[in-house]
Design a protein around this motif. Structure first.
Motif, PDB file in Angstrom:
ATOM      1  N   HIS A   7     -23.623  21.480 -13.739  1.00  0.00           N
ATOM      2  CA  HIS A   7     -22.935  20.525 -12.860  1.00  0.00           C
ATOM      3  C   HIS A   7     -23.758  20.371 -11.581  1.00  0.00           C
ATOM      4  O   HIS A   7     -23.670  21.184 -10.660  1.00  0.00           O
ATOM      5  CB  HIS A   7     -21.520  21.040 -12.553  1.00  0.00           C
ATOM      6  CG  HIS A   7     -20.648  20.025 -11.898  1.00  0.00           C
ATOM      7  ND1 HIS A   7     -19.280  20.004 -12.054  1.00  0.00           N
ATOM      8  CD2 HIS A   7     -20.934  18.986 -11.063  1.00  0.00           C
ATOM      9  CE1 HIS A   7     -18.766  19.003 -11.355  1.00  0.00           C
ATOM     10  NE2 HIS A   7     -19.762  18.372 -10.729  1.00  0.00           N
ATOM     11  N   HIS A   9     -25.737  17.446  -8.709  1.00  0.00           N
ATOM     12  CA  HIS A   9     -25.870  16.081  -8.181  1.00  0.00           C
ATOM     13  C   HIS A   9     -27.247  15.856  -7.557  1.00  0.00           C
ATOM     14  O   HIS A   9     -27.835  16.783  -7.011  1.00  0.00           O
ATOM     15  CB  HIS A   9     -24.774  15.801  -7.153  1.00  0.00           C
ATOM     16  CG  HIS A   9     -23.408  15.825  -7.776  1.00  0.00           C
ATOM     17  ND1 HIS A   9     -22.852  14.709  -8.347  1.00  0.00           N
ATOM     18  CD2 HIS A   9     -22.531  16.831  -7.978  1.00  0.00           C
ATOM     19  CE1 HIS A   9     -21.669  15.028  -8.849  1.00  0.00           C
ATOM     20  NE2 HIS A   9     -21.451  16.312  -8.642  1.00  0.00           N
ATOM     21  N   HIS A  39     -22.210  11.418  -9.976  1.00  0.00           N
ATOM     22  CA  HIS A  39     -20.956  10.662 -10.002  1.00  0.00           C
ATOM     23  C   HIS A  39     -21.222   9.228 -10.460  1.00  0.00           C
ATOM     24  O   HIS A  39     -21.979   8.494  -9.795  1.00  0.00           O
ATOM     25  CB  HIS A  39     -20.338  10.544  -8.605  1.00  0.00           C
ATOM     26  CG  HIS A  39     -20.020  11.835  -7.950  1.00  0.00           C
ATOM     27  ND1 HIS A  39     -18.894  12.552  -8.244  1.00  0.00           N
ATOM     28  CD2 HIS A  39     -20.665  12.543  -6.992  1.00  0.00           C
ATOM     29  CE1 HIS A  39     -18.851  13.630  -7.491  1.00  0.00           C
ATOM     30  NE2 HIS A  39     -19.920  13.652  -6.722  1.00  0.00           N
ATOM     31  N   GLU A  64     -20.672  12.435 -14.350  1.00  0.00           N
ATOM     32  CA  GLU A  64     -19.350  12.869 -13.889  1.00  0.00           C
ATOM     33  C   GLU A  64     -18.592  11.611 -13.477  1.00  0.00           C
ATOM     34  O   GLU A  64     -18.945  10.958 -12.499  1.00  0.00           O
ATOM     35  CB  GLU A  64     -19.466  13.845 -12.710  1.00  0.00           C
ATOM     36  CG  GLU A  64     -18.108  14.326 -12.193  1.00  0.00           C
ATOM     37  CD  GLU A  64     -18.196  15.369 -11.085  1.00  0.00           C
ATOM     38  OE1 GLU A  64     -19.198  15.383 -10.339  1.00  0.00           O
ATOM     39  OE2 GLU A  64     -17.238  16.165 -10.958  1.00  0.00           O
ATOM     40  N   ASP A 248     -21.835  22.510  -9.066  1.00  0.00           N
ATOM     41  CA  ASP A 248     -21.569  21.275  -8.323  1.00  0.00           C
ATOM     42  C   ASP A 248     -22.455  21.223  -7.076  1.00  0.00           C
ATOM     43  O   ASP A 248     -22.052  20.699  -6.039  1.00  0.00           O
ATOM     44  CB  ASP A 248     -20.096  21.189  -7.919  1.00  0.00           C
ATOM     45  CG  ASP A 248     -19.598  19.757  -7.822  1.00  0.00           C
ATOM     46  OD1 ASP A 248     -20.426  18.831  -7.966  1.00  0.00           O
ATOM     47  OD2 ASP A 248     -18.402  19.567  -7.589  1.00  0.00           O
ATOM     48  N   HIS A 250     -24.842  20.108  -4.381  1.00  0.00           N
ATOM     49  CA  HIS A 250     -25.231  18.804  -3.845  1.00  0.00           C
ATOM     50  C   HIS A 250     -26.411  18.943  -2.871  1.00  0.00           C
ATOM     51  O   HIS A 250     -26.962  17.943  -2.434  1.00  0.00           O
ATOM     52  CB  HIS A 250     -24.090  18.165  -3.046  1.00  0.00           C
ATOM     53  CG  HIS A 250     -22.987  17.552  -3.867  1.00  0.00           C
ATOM     54  ND1 HIS A 250     -22.122  18.291  -4.631  1.00  0.00           N
ATOM     55  CD2 HIS A 250     -22.608  16.264  -4.017  1.00  0.00           C
ATOM     56  CE1 HIS A 250     -21.248  17.476  -5.212  1.00  0.00           C
ATOM     57  NE2 HIS A 250     -21.517  16.228  -4.861  1.00  0.00           N
TER      58      HIS A 250
END
Ligand code: AMP
Ligand code: ZN
Ligand code: FE
Ligand code: FE
Length: 284
Positions: A7, A9, A39, A64, A248, A250
């Motif tokens: 996961h 970004h 996303h 996502e 997640d 970032h």
């Protein structure tokens, strides 16, 4: 066997590193494989896949997608998606158009609150990828209107705050349909952000999503407590769902969170990917 992060970004959505940068970063951190899950966009995948080939790191093409939900926020991950699938890319382009209409409205609301911020500044903060609220937060921080990322959301950007503008979302059923059409393995991301009343409510929701093509549950996640992890794991096992996990990451301020390890508590073995691959192969 090594560890993975499923996961992540990039600048294609609201991450700070470009797809090639994040692939190289994962490599220096000793990870064996990663999934890029921006996303609502697949724009970063090609670059990430090419860089992975080049330096010898397995990169899984992912996504996502935000979906409508009556409480909290629902995100659906898709792993091993065919990012050339016309249905999926067409639907994602539609979301991009909706964002392009939403973002100037956020600028307008901020301006009306006396904040001097231009759309160009936000575009610049986005690094050319899709624009999201984290980029507004970055500009607000840069111009010293707020001291930190969270303050930007709490005072201006979060749902209910004065500069909030809702964004267009697909229903869970639609998002699951697009992911499945693109041969992706659909996984419910970070179930704790759904803010469900209780575990039995989540149970019912998961059952409904399975009927629509859900294949897995993101169990390992930095914001899940040990108790939640245990519960989600049991839930996944009860319904024969795949278990996934990721940080997640970032690259933005999030209290020392790092790729692969979260805040030190995350360790996702490569065997998780083998489970996903077995499911994908059954699917083909
Ligand atoms: P957007 O795609 O523009 O709706 O922005 C969504 C992103 O904003 C999420 O992925 C989070 O990184 C961040 N975000 C949303 N709500 C909050 C919040 N209440 N506090 C901090 N960050 C948030
Ligand atoms: Zn994000
Ligand atoms: Fe998410
Ligand atoms: Fe995410």
């Amino acid at each position: 066997m090594g560890y993975v992060d499923l996961h992540l970004h990039t600048t294609a959505s609201d991450g700070v590193m470009s797809p090639s940068e994040i692939v190289r970063y994962a490599k220096t951190k000793g990870l064996q494989a990663i999934a890029i899950t921006d996303h609502d966009t697949i724009q970063g995948l090609e670059e990430g896949l090419i860089e992975g080939e080049k330096i010898g790191l397995e990169v899984i093409p992912g996504i996502e997608i935000s979906a409508e939900h009556f409480s909290g926020s629902m995100h659906l991950l898709g792993f091993f998606i065919d990012h050339h699938n016309p249905l999926l890319s067409g639907k994602l382009e539609y979301l991009q158009k909706a964002r392009a209409e939403r973002n100037p409205k956020i600028v307008e609301k901020l301006n009306r609150l006396g904040i001097k911020i231009t759309y160009e500044e936000v575009v610049e903060a986005s690094g050319g990828g899709q624009i999201g609220r984290p980029h507004f937060a970055q500009v607000l921080m840069g111009k010293k209107y707020v001291r930190g990322f969270q303050e930007a959301f709490d005072r201006f950007l979060k749902k209910g705050a004065p500069a909030y503008v809702d964004k267009l979302r697909f229903t869970a059923e639609e998002a699951l349909h697009f992911i499945n059409e693109a041969k992706g393995i659909a996984v419910l991301a970070h179930p704790n952000t759904l803010h469900m009343e209780g575990y039995s409510e989540l149970d019912k929701l998961v059952l409904r999503l399975i009927e629509k093509g859900l294949k897995g549950l993101e169990v390992y996640y930095p914001e899940h407590s040990p108790l939640e992890v245990a519960h989600y794991k049991t839930l996944a096992e009860r319904y024969g769902l795949l278990i996934t996990g990721g940080t997640d990451y970032h690259g933005i301020e999030k209290n020392g969170l790092d790729i692969g390890v979260g805040r030190g508590e995350i360790k996702i073995p490569y065997s998780i990917i083998e489970g996903l691959k077995a499911a994908r192969d059954r699917f083909l």
